[in-house]
Motif scaffolding. Structure first.
Motif, PDB file in Angstrom:
ATOM      1  N   HIS A 119       0.841  -1.192   0.000  1.00 54.64           N
ATOM      2  CA  HIS A 119       0.000   0.000   0.000  1.00 54.64           C
ATOM      3  C   HIS A 119       0.881   1.249   0.000  1.00 54.64           C
ATOM      4  CE1 HIS A 119      -3.114  -2.878   1.055  1.00 54.64           C
ATOM      5  NE2 HIS A 119      -2.347  -3.288   2.036  1.00 54.64           N
ATOM      6  N   THR A 121       2.476   4.707   0.048  1.00 48.47           N
ATOM      7  CA  THR A 121       1.854   5.943   0.500  1.00 48.47           C
ATOM      8  C   THR A 121       2.833   7.096   0.367  1.00 48.47           C
ATOM      9  OG1 THR A 121       0.730   4.549   2.110  1.00 48.47           O
ATOM     10  CG2 THR A 121       0.540   6.926   2.419  1.00 48.47           C
TER      11      THR A 121
ATOM     12  N   GLN B 131      -1.494   3.662   5.114  1.00 50.45           N
ATOM     13  CA  GLN B 131      -2.901   4.091   5.074  1.00 50.45           C
ATOM     14  C   GLN B 131      -3.761   3.274   6.027  1.00 50.45           C
ATOM     15  OE1 GLN B 131      -3.820   4.033   0.756  1.00 50.45           O
ATOM     16  NE2 GLN B 131      -1.615   4.302   0.644  1.00 50.45           N
ATOM     17  N   TRP B 134      -6.815   6.808   8.139  1.00 48.05           N
ATOM     18  CA  TRP B 134      -7.169   7.699   7.041  1.00 48.05           C
ATOM     19  C   TRP B 134      -8.384   8.518   7.419  1.00 48.05           C
ATOM     20  CZ3 TRP B 134      -8.873   2.856   7.589  1.00 48.05           C
ATOM     21  CH2 TRP B 134     -10.209   2.565   7.295  1.00 48.05           C
TER      22      TRP B 134
END
Lengths: 386, 265, 130
Positions: A119, A121, B131, B134
């Motif tokens: 993921h 980021t 994440q 969030w």
């Protein structure tokens, strides 16, 4: 070439055995941490990062400092560093590996480490740190292997490696810059939120890294037939001197801004470090010892006669390393959490488990370093005309 | 001749490149304010805390107890490992930037309930590398995904309010259970190694309920309106009305995080 | 070439070690466990699962992962199955209504397959059972 790592005398195996012992100790301690959770560390809800992240910060500097031999040699064709460059690259490889391990052992859910890549980021500095460190490891492995192989065959390195070497120079700067940004981008922590943190990190890195390199070079000179060259060592000592002087300047700038403006949130951390805050003074002896060490070492380094004395130099280098280690490895990380967002002070001290894991990671790094240097020494010794 | 030119070029290129060392991280930093998960929210849940009404310890306890039972929050005796979603702190610590030497002690020692501010511009979200935390676009809640969190605790370093807690150990042995050994709620407990915090009762909002603490204080005599919850983007909501009519404050507003928990009285 | 013998012995030991799970049980005289038959929930509660039985047996973990991201991250509170039925995407609130015995419906097969899903470290059975 690689088989050299598995052939050596008793002293070599004893050294590897010692590092292996540290690794085993660290693995055992980490196993306990893994099953029981980070409760076995000295960290807390208030001080959420401790010795692991501090060592990571210190070692990113050591890794970045390889640029101090790479840049003069490849860009300015400074031949004196010819036999030193590969040592710098080896040190960078070992240091980056240790950095990665220190991040890993700090994680609450280590089995989920791949989430950072699954993921991605871009707004997180942690993500960029991982990218920068991974890239730097690959660059140094590639450059080290290709240039050293060419040297072994007494041929010039292939042309395609040059742009990669040029790329490794800003990359080295960027790994320590991102590490500083990790801290300096946090509005919650006044102690870290200062633009000079990245330059300060680089200055102290360019003092501690080359100091370590000098020590390693002196050790190799003593115990093997491979000599990185006295002039190279002297030149590195000069680099250490400049970097350390600049570092003192940066710290001074920091102190002035905090103390002259007299803003509570900016003065508290420095009072905690050097005077103690509301009776919390566990770091004070460390900091004053570090300050004294810095003054003594810089003074002796500034005087050419003492700086060029190769019997005194190892002590000065050890002093510089220790002083920077205290600055980054003891003071910087913990103090960022003082006081906490609700104005309270929580002290931190590493537990036995944390110290054992830390030693284990260092053991692994030095194991890798020993293997790499053994290969280098072996090849170089064979190249020396008998 | 040609060789020299190339070396000159390399030198210049290298020197320029050295100066570019900051570029990669800076480009990354540039991403931060408009990161994909920090977009503006369509709505924004907010809470108004009435300081007068929460001076009654029964009101504060009701809120804390309801929160702990609803979310299976463990009670760990060691304050340095304790998990806190909503806690009590003194005025002088909560509003450290708003007190002055002439304030009387009883002002400074007033009890204040503190919880996650569900910031409009949350620093925890900005720094999270996975994440796992969030800002939800639909209603502005700063969410936590316990499945995603790697336990790096960067969010805890970034939060200027100390609103986040880390599970230093397995929390289950410290969670209240009934006579049969069952937890008081089927809200998932957490596991060791993840960070948690107040979620504005996102799971209750989904079912059309108010946050547990807001509901609980209403049951206590004199607690009616101690905590008011509503949509800040709706001018007709009760929170909007109160904040229009009454002087209010919020924590550390100069940091630009945009806290959405407000204090009156 | 003097190391050839050593290398072959080393290789043999290596193969022996990595195949231990295969011959270990046999050598120890332990019976090789067979897979138990699947049991299905009480037909009074339901006769069909969210999706087809076989598909669920093989893919329930993927569906749960999808539900997790749907509900937790995307705020999707409804799952429409391929047969058009609507479900609330929740392990505790939907699946465990019918699969109401964790030992019977989860652990037996997970033990057999030697997988250790971490669901139960946090999730409870309906009513807060650990």
């Amino acid at each position: 070439m690689l088989e050299a790592a598995f052939r050596g005398g008793g002293r070599y195996w004893a050294l590897l055995g010692f590092w292996g012992l540290l690794v085993a100790l660290g693995l055992g301690a980490w196993g306990r941490q893994f099953t029981e959770g980070l409760t076995v560390t000295g960290m807390s809800q208030d001080v959420t990062w401790g010795i692991y992240i501090a060592q990571f910060t210190f070692l990113v500097g050591v890794a970045a400092s390889a640029v101090m031999v790479v840049l003069p040699y490849y860009l300015h064709n400074y031949k004196v560093f010819g036999r030193m460059v590969i040592l710098g690259e080896g040190l960078a490889i070992a240091a980056v590996l240790m950095c990665m391990l220190f991040i890993f052992v700090d994680m609450g859910q280590p089995t989920r480490v791949a989430n950072v890549l699954l993921h991605p980021t871009p707004n997180s500095m942690m993500f960029w740190d991982m990218v920068a460190l991974g890239g730097y490891l690959v660059l140094n492995l590639l450059i080290g292997a290709v240039t050293f192989d060419a040297e072994r065959r007494e041929a010039p390195p292939p042309h395609w490696i040059k742009p990669i070497i040029v790329l490794s120079i800003p990359w080295a700067v960027s790994i320590h810059t991102v590490t500083a940004f990790l801290y300096s981008g946090l509005e919650a922590r006044a102690f870290w939120m200062t633009a000079i943190l990245a330059p300060r990190f680089l200055a102290s890195a360019f003092a501690s890294g080359p100091s370590l390199l000098i020590l390693l070079a002196l050790i190799l000179r003593r115990f093997t037939r491979f000599d990185p060259g006295e002039e190279a060592i002297r030149k590195l000592a000069l680099i250490v001197t400049y970097a350390m002087t600049v570092n003192i300047f940066f710290v001074g700038v920091e102190l002035f801004t905090a103390l002259y403006s007299d803003m509570p949130h900016h003065t508290y951390p420095f009072r905690y470090l050097y005077l103690g805050l509301h009776g919390h003074d566990s770091l004070v002896p460390w900091m004053w010892f570090g300050a004294a060490l810095t003054v003594v070492c810089v003074t002796l380094l500034l005087v050419p006669r003492t700086r060029n004395d190769l019997r005194l130099l190892p002590f000065l280098c050890a002093g510089v390393i220790l002083a920077i280690w205290i600055e980054k490895g003891v003071g910087l990380v913990i103090t960022g959490f003082v006081p906490n967002p609700l104005g309270r002070i929580t002290d931190y001290a590493p537990t036995g488990v944390e110290v054992a894991v830390t030693l284990g990671v260092y053991g692994f790094g030095f194991l890798v370093l020993s293997l790499l240097y053994k290969i280098v020494v072996n090849v170089r010794e064979r190249m020396i005309p008998a | 001749m040609e060789k020299k030119t190339r070396r000159e070029f390399l030198k210049e290129a290298g020197t320029a490149a050295l100066g570019l060392g900051w570029a990669l991280p800076l480009a990354a930093a540039g991403c931060a304010p408009r990161g994909h998960n920090i977009a503006g929210s369509q709505r924004q849940w907010a809470m108004v805390v009435d300081l007068e009404k929460i001076q009654d310890p029964a009101v504060r306890e009701a809120a804390q107890k309801a929160c702990a039972r609803t979310h299976n929050i463990p009670h760990i005796p060691d304050p340095q490992e304790e998990i806190q979603w909503i806690r009590v702190e003194s005025f002088e610590h909560v509003f450290e930037d708003q007190i002055h030497g002439a304030m009387p002690p009883h002002e400074l020692e007033r009890s204040v309930l503190v919880l996650c501010n569900h910031c409009t511009n949350p620093p925890c979200v900005r720094v999270c590398p996975t994440q796992a935390t969030w800002k939800r676009e639909s209603d502005g809640i700063v969410m936590m995904d316990m499945h995603r969190c790697i336990g790096c605790r960067y969010c805890m370093a970034a939060c200027p309010y100390g609103s986040r807690s880390f599970n230093w150990r397995d929390p289950r042995p410290f969670i209240e259970t009934d006579a049969e050994g069952k937890f008081l709620s089927d809200f998932p407990t957490r596991t060791r190694g993840v960070v948690e915090k107040c979620n504005f009762c996102a799971e209750r909002l989904r079912d059309g309920l108010e946050p547990a603490c807001v509901e609980a204080v209403r049951e206590v005599p004199g607690g009616e309106g101690a905590l008011v919850f509503g949509d800040l983007t709706d001018p007709h909501s009760e929170v909007s009305h109160i904040l229009r009519e009454t002087p209010s404050r919020a924590r550390r507003v100069t940091l630009g995080t945009g806290p959405n928990v407000f204090y009156i009285g | 070439m003097g190391d050839r013998g050593k290398a072959l012995v080393g290789l043999g030991v290596f193969i022996l070690l990595v195949t231990f799970p295969l011959w270990g049980r046999l050598a120890g005289g332990q019976p090789v466990p067979g897979r138990d038959d699947l049991v299905y929930p009480d037909p009074a509660k339901a006769t069909d699962c969210i999706e087809a039985r076989d598909w669920m047996t093989a893919n329930h973990m993927n569906l749960l992962n999808r539900w997790r991201d749907d509900l937790v991250r995307r705020g999707v509170t409804e799952y429409v199955s391929s047969s058009g039925k609507r479900y609330y995407p929740s392990l505790t609130k939907t699946c465990l209504d019918c699969h109401d015995d964790r030992d019977k419906f989860c652990n037996r097969c997970h033990d057999y397959a030697h997988v250790t899903p971490t669901c139960w470290e946090c999730h409870t059975t309906p009513g807060g059972g650990a």
